[in-house]
Enzyme design. Structure first.
Site, mmCIF file in Angstrom:
data_model
loop_
_atom_site.group_PDB
_atom_site.id
_atom_site.type_symbol
_atom_site.label_atom_id
_atom_site.label_comp_id
_atom_site.label_asym_id
_atom_site.label_seq_id
_atom_site.Cartn_x
_atom_site.Cartn_y
_atom_site.Cartn_z
ATOM 1 N N LYS A 1 0.842 -1.209 0.000
ATOM 2 C CA LYS A 1 0.000 0.000 0.000
ATOM 3 C C LYS A 1 0.870 1.250 0.000
ATOM 4 O O LYS A 1 0.371 2.371 0.031
ATOM 5 C CB LYS A 1 -0.889 0.035 1.257
ATOM 6 C CG LYS A 1 -2.012 -0.948 1.293
ATOM 7 C CD LYS A 1 -3.100 -0.543 2.293
ATOM 8 C CE LYS A 1 -2.807 -0.902 3.700
ATOM 9 N NZ LYS A 1 -3.930 -0.680 4.627
ATOM 10 N N LYS B 1 2.747 2.048 2.520
ATOM 11 C CA LYS B 1 2.789 2.559 3.903
ATOM 12 C C LYS B 1 3.754 1.672 4.694
ATOM 13 O O LYS B 1 3.760 0.462 4.538
ATOM 14 C CB LYS B 1 1.401 2.434 4.567
ATOM 15 C CG LYS B 1 0.347 3.346 4.009
ATOM 16 C CD LYS B 1 -1.033 3.042 4.625
ATOM 17 C CE LYS B 1 -1.298 3.845 5.867
ATOM 18 N NZ LYS B 1 -2.719 3.827 6.271
#
Ligand code: C2G
Length: 155
Positions: A44, A46
């Site tokens: 993602k 992240k």
């Protein structure tokens, strides 16, 4: 029995997460939460500060949460909805519209986010130096600049 499903990273667990999970629990009788694994977070884009095992345990400790499952891919939602007999998929409003394609399997809802807090903002605030640290660094730079100027024979 009405089953609710949501997903999230839940890094640096904060009041926005607490409020969302509580509101989700009010929508039905059973709340299942897919917590993003560290590997999926990387996908993602992240990097979670708190490891998956701890994030999953923290979410599972919430009275409003009945079950935690690992979220390892974007694509698993449809299978999870069928497997767990989900009636409502719900997630924060920052995802509004992104999961409407699930509406052939279950109801899809987007709940208002809690303003003013996010794991990303918390990390930025924690990383920012204290004002007195900035002051000290500024003073050190002034001294260094003076040494360089002297070396260059500047007034
Ligand atoms: N949230 C909120 N208020 C905030 C911050 C987050 O209501 N101030 C909600 C988000 O909308 C989300 C949940 O809390 O529904 C978890 O947020 P994140 O941990 O940031 O999860 P996210 O990275 O959005 O992952 O497949 C879906 C993704 O895994 C969602």
């Amino acid at each position: 029995m009405t089953t609710i499903l949501t997903y999230g990273t839940f890094d640096l667990f904060h009041i926005g997460h607490v409020r969302l999970l509580s509101r989700l629990a009010e929508l039905g009788d059973r709340l299942i939460v897919g917590v993003s694994t560290d590997e999926f977070n990387a996908a993602k884009g992240k990097r979670s500060f708190i490891p998956y095992e701890h994030r999953a345990e923290i979410v599972a400790s919430m009275r409003s949460v009945d079950r935690v499952i690992p979220e390892t891919s974007w694509e698993q939602k449809r299978a999870d909805i069928i497997l767990h007999g989900v009636d409502i998929f719900a997630i924060g409003s920052d995802w509004k519209g992104k999961f409407d394609t699930l509406s052939d399997l279950c109801e899809v809802r987007y709940l208002e986010r809690t303003d003013g807090i996010s794991s990303t903002e918390l990390k930025a605030q924690l990383a920012a130096p204290e004002p007195q640290e900035i002051e000290r660094l500024g003073h050190a730079l002034d001294i260094l600049q003076q040494v360089v100027d002297n070396y260059r024979g500047l007034p």
